[in-house]
Design a protein around this motif. Structure first.
Motif, PDB file in Angstrom:
ATOM      1  N   ILE B  27     -14.739   4.462  -2.176  1.00  0.00           N
ATOM      2  CA  ILE B  27     -14.369   3.305  -1.356  1.00  0.00           C
ATOM      3  C   ILE B  27     -15.552   2.818  -0.535  1.00  0.00           C
ATOM      4  CG2 ILE B  27     -12.935   2.649   0.615  1.00  0.00           C
ATOM      5  CD1 ILE B  27     -10.825   4.580  -0.479  1.00  0.00           C
ATOM      6  N   ALA B  31     -16.956  -2.372  -5.736  1.00  0.00           N
ATOM      7  CA  ALA B  31     -16.199  -1.647  -6.759  1.00  0.00           C
ATOM      8  C   ALA B  31     -16.586  -0.184  -6.680  1.00  0.00           C
ATOM      9  CB  ALA B  31     -16.500  -2.202  -8.157  1.00  0.00           C
ATOM     10  N   ALA B  32     -15.711   0.680  -7.178  1.00  0.00           N
ATOM     11  CA  ALA B  32     -16.056   2.093  -7.294  1.00  0.00           C
ATOM     12  C   ALA B  32     -16.900   2.291  -8.547  1.00  0.00           C
ATOM     13  CB  ALA B  32     -14.797   2.934  -7.393  1.00  0.00           C
ATOM     14  N   VAL B  44      -5.191   4.280 -18.459  1.00  0.00           N
ATOM     15  CA  VAL B  44      -4.968   3.431 -17.288  1.00  0.00           C
ATOM     16  C   VAL B  44      -3.531   2.941 -17.252  1.00  0.00           C
ATOM     17  CG1 VAL B  44      -5.593   1.259 -16.177  1.00  0.00           C
ATOM     18  CG2 VAL B  44      -7.366   2.671 -17.200  1.00  0.00           C
ATOM     19  N   SER B  45      -2.886   3.063 -16.099  1.00  0.00           N
ATOM     20  CA  SER B  45      -1.523   2.561 -15.944  1.00  0.00           C
ATOM     21  C   SER B  45      -1.332   2.014 -14.540  1.00  0.00           C
ATOM     22  CB  SER B  45      -0.511   3.681 -16.208  1.00  0.00           C
ATOM     23  OG  SER B  45       0.803   3.177 -16.139  1.00  0.00           O
ATOM     24  N   VAL B  46      -0.468   1.009 -14.407  1.00  0.00           N
ATOM     25  CA  VAL B  46      -0.223   0.382 -13.105  1.00  0.00           C
ATOM     26  C   VAL B  46       1.273   0.178 -12.906  1.00  0.00           C
ATOM     27  CG1 VAL B  46      -0.514  -1.941 -14.058  1.00  0.00           C
ATOM     28  CG2 VAL B  46      -0.845  -1.583 -11.624  1.00  0.00           C
ATOM     29  N   TRP B  85      -8.502   9.387 -11.020  1.00  0.00           N
ATOM     30  CA  TRP B  85      -8.739   8.453  -9.908  1.00  0.00           C
ATOM     31  C   TRP B  85      -7.558   7.514  -9.748  1.00  0.00           C
ATOM     32  CZ3 TRP B  85     -12.460   7.341 -14.172  1.00  0.00           C
ATOM     33  CH2 TRP B  85     -13.484   8.293 -14.252  1.00  0.00           C
ATOM     34  N   THR B  87      -6.238   3.754  -7.423  1.00  0.00           N
ATOM     35  CA  THR B  87      -6.436   2.725  -6.405  1.00  0.00           C
ATOM     36  C   THR B  87      -5.074   2.365  -5.825  1.00  0.00           C
ATOM     37  OG1 THR B  87      -6.199   0.860  -7.930  1.00  0.00           O
ATOM     38  CG2 THR B  87      -8.418   1.748  -7.627  1.00  0.00           C
ATOM     39  N   ALA B  89      -3.063  -0.769  -3.749  1.00  0.00           N
ATOM     40  CA  ALA B  89      -2.968  -2.111  -3.151  1.00  0.00           C
ATOM     41  C   ALA B  89      -1.673  -2.148  -2.362  1.00  0.00           C
ATOM     42  CB  ALA B  89      -2.982  -3.185  -4.239  1.00  0.00           C
ATOM     43  N   ASP B 122      -6.807  -2.133  -1.394  1.00  0.00           N
ATOM     44  CA  ASP B 122      -6.761  -3.431  -0.747  1.00  0.00           C
ATOM     45  C   ASP B 122      -5.520  -3.414   0.139  1.00  0.00           C
ATOM     46  OD1 ASP B 122      -7.437  -5.986  -0.046  1.00  0.00           O
ATOM     47  OD2 ASP B 122      -6.558  -6.922  -1.803  1.00  0.00           O
ATOM     48  N   THR B 131       1.269  -1.333  -4.992  1.00  0.00           N
ATOM     49  CA  THR B 131       0.816  -1.255  -6.376  1.00  0.00           C
ATOM     50  C   THR B 131      -0.222  -0.145  -6.481  1.00  0.00           C
ATOM     51  OG1 THR B 131       1.223  -3.593  -6.818  1.00  0.00           O
ATOM     52  CG2 THR B 131      -0.312  -2.458  -8.280  1.00  0.00           C
ATOM     53  N   GLN B 133      -2.597   2.046  -9.182  1.00  0.00           N
ATOM     54  CA  GLN B 133      -3.116   2.141 -10.543  1.00  0.00           C
ATOM     55  C   GLN B 133      -3.785   3.487 -10.681  1.00  0.00           C
ATOM     56  OE1 GLN B 133      -4.515  -1.092 -12.795  1.00  0.00           O
ATOM     57  NE2 GLN B 133      -6.464  -0.140 -13.227  1.00  0.00           N
ATOM     58  N   HIS B 135      -5.893   6.380 -13.123  1.00  0.00           N
ATOM     59  CA  HIS B 135      -6.812   6.582 -14.233  1.00  0.00           C
ATOM     60  C   HIS B 135      -6.807   8.058 -14.584  1.00  0.00           C
ATOM     61  CE1 HIS B 135      -8.181   3.003 -12.098  1.00  0.00           C
ATOM     62  NE2 HIS B 135      -8.691   2.594 -13.234  1.00  0.00           N
TER      63      HIS B 135
END
Lengths: 315, 315
Positions: B27, B31-32, B44-46, B85, B87, B89, B122, B131, B133, B135
């Motif tokens: 962070i 971007a990471a 990847v899934s969200v 990992w 993220t 939001a 965010d 939200t 996501q 990895h």
């Protein structure tokens, strides 16, 4: 079948690029399966857009679709990454076919142009909110960061910061504005080619979303340096000066947000290469100051500075 | 400094694991920067959770924090991926310190337990919506998909599907429920160790979020097969039968959602290895039917089937 199942099917059928480099398995399973070249780093960024906070309620669905992807691609540009994959988490109050068609059109056009593939998503019911996460790649160790600026280097910015703020102001006041100001706010162009071109040239970079001074401040903080801007060197778009006069044009150039230009530092020895890159891309890149020992930012000759900038509606 | 800048600082200071395998830069930049082993695929899934749609407004902040990460980790489990990992939001109506502390505590506890690092986020103002996501990684080509089931194989499910729906029903009705039913709904455990253990054993897998029948239907559709469940083979939790009687317990086992167990197919030759894996993990895994040529799903001996399931509040 509920209306949100219908929306999921709408997106599954929409003309948004799905196949792309490294996509082993895209939408339709519990997760996407993706393959990155072995000698590259993965870059990941996420941004949420909320109606009334990050864009006016009156913005068209097409412009919202463009914007949701553009602000995320801009983060990849600032890292010098090339775009690969994105996911979309969309929360909608209801299923409006016209709105969805417009949103998809704006999103898909920019996705195709940028070569980024949609690999996952989620659609839920609720107040309008859009979260996009982008994935990009850069050769290992080559990504541009905020913490690489060193005293003695030059400070640069691309494009004409302040135009987007002028466009937003006109929209909010219902007044006329030059076409390039409206376009800067409504359809920001992520500076992807500039970002990848700056690998090996720039020492630090950031995208200008919160305003030139505020974002330069992030480079200063992370790099442990002072950034000395020169008011006389700022790129003032002729349309900005004509609409506002020089003093206020400068204030908007320094404090206005939403431009999604790149602000970056580089050793003086790279200045000519940067100018060549800018010419090749037909994109203005202007040296606006220097990196010095110290902390924070300053702008000689600018009078009183407005230190921060609040996004549309934020407070 | 606005209250949302304060929230960002709150998260930056919260005790959520940030360092982890492959995190080059977490962070704090645009971007990471992440590094995946060269011989692994990226998963990847969200998923978005909206208050009142995906969880009751009355759910505690700690349970919401756990749930937001758990439902996403469950997608990685279903792919046989190990978590790396994530993220976050987060959209919030206001900055409530108690709520934030609880949310972070629930999120952080599961993140530590699962070995997943927060690498980006965010925070915006608006109606409550989360939200996440995730990895993950799996050896190249080894991820479990929905499309690998073949006629002649066995159909399995982990745990005790239906318990979460019983817990949700009790919460909604304000009635008493067995502790394991409330725990199943409020604190679902993503079956990560089962998922990675099933690599090379299972031919297809999915997590049971929408209900066993509905999710088995996704495997049937993607694999182009028929899944024949047997009512007598279904794992009915004793608490479920005691609370509801056998017929309704079976209906909840087949149609209730939110369990986040894994439903998977495997060749009969792997049955003994699967049973050994289940014993090692102290997790029930039950053979509930067979894969046949055809399409769709059936359940012999179950009477009338409720074909679908709608999440809490969805309609």
């Amino acid at each position: 079948m509920g209306e949100f199942e219908l929306i999921r099917r709408f997106f599954a059928g929409a003309d948004i690029a799905r196949d792309g480099e490294g996509v082993v398995l895209g939408i339709g399973d519990d997760a996407a399966i993706l393959r990155l070249p072995a000698d590259e780093d993965l870059l990941v960024s996420v941004d949420t857009l909320v109606a009334g906070v990050h864009f006016p309620h009156a913005m068209s669905a097409r412009d919202i679709g463009h914007r949701a992807l553009a602000v995320n691609l801009s983060d990849l540009a600032a890292m010098g990454a090339r775009p690969l994959w994105f996911t979309l988490a969309l929360t909608l109050p209801s299923a409006d076919a016209d709105w969805l068609a417009g949103f998809c059109a704006g999103l898909a056009a920019l996705a195709r142009e940028s070569g980024i593939a949609l690999v996952g998503g989620d659609t839920t019911r609720g107040p309008l909110s859009i979260t996009v996460q982008v994935h990009g790649a850069a050769p290992r160790g080559a990504a541009l960061r905020r913490d690489g600026a060193r005293a003695g280097e030059d400070l640069w910015v691309s494009g004409w910061p302040g135009l987007a703020a002028l466009g937003l102001r006109a929209m909010q006041q219902g007044s006329a504005a030059p076409a390039e100001a409206l376009a800067a706010f409504l359809a920001p162009r992520p500076r992807l080619a500039l970002g990848t071109g700056l690998r090996g040239l720039a020492s630090a970079a950031i995208d200008v979303s919160d305003g030139l001074l505020a974002d330069a401040g992030h480079i200063a903080e992370r790099s442990g340096v002072h950034l000395a801007l020169e008011a006389a060197a700022l790129p003032l778009a002729p349309a900005l000066g004509a609409a506002l006069g020089e003093a206020e044009a400068r204030a908007l150039c320094l404090g206005g947000g939403d431009d999604y230009e790149l602000c970056f530092t580089a050793p003086p020895a790279h200045a000519e290469s940067i100018r060549r890159l800018a010419r090749r891309l037909a994109l203005a890149c202007t040296r606006i100051g220097r990196v010095e020992a110290g902390s924070g930012v300053s702008c000689a000759g600018a009078g009183m500075l407005r230190a921060g900038y609040q996004h549309f509606g934020e407070g």
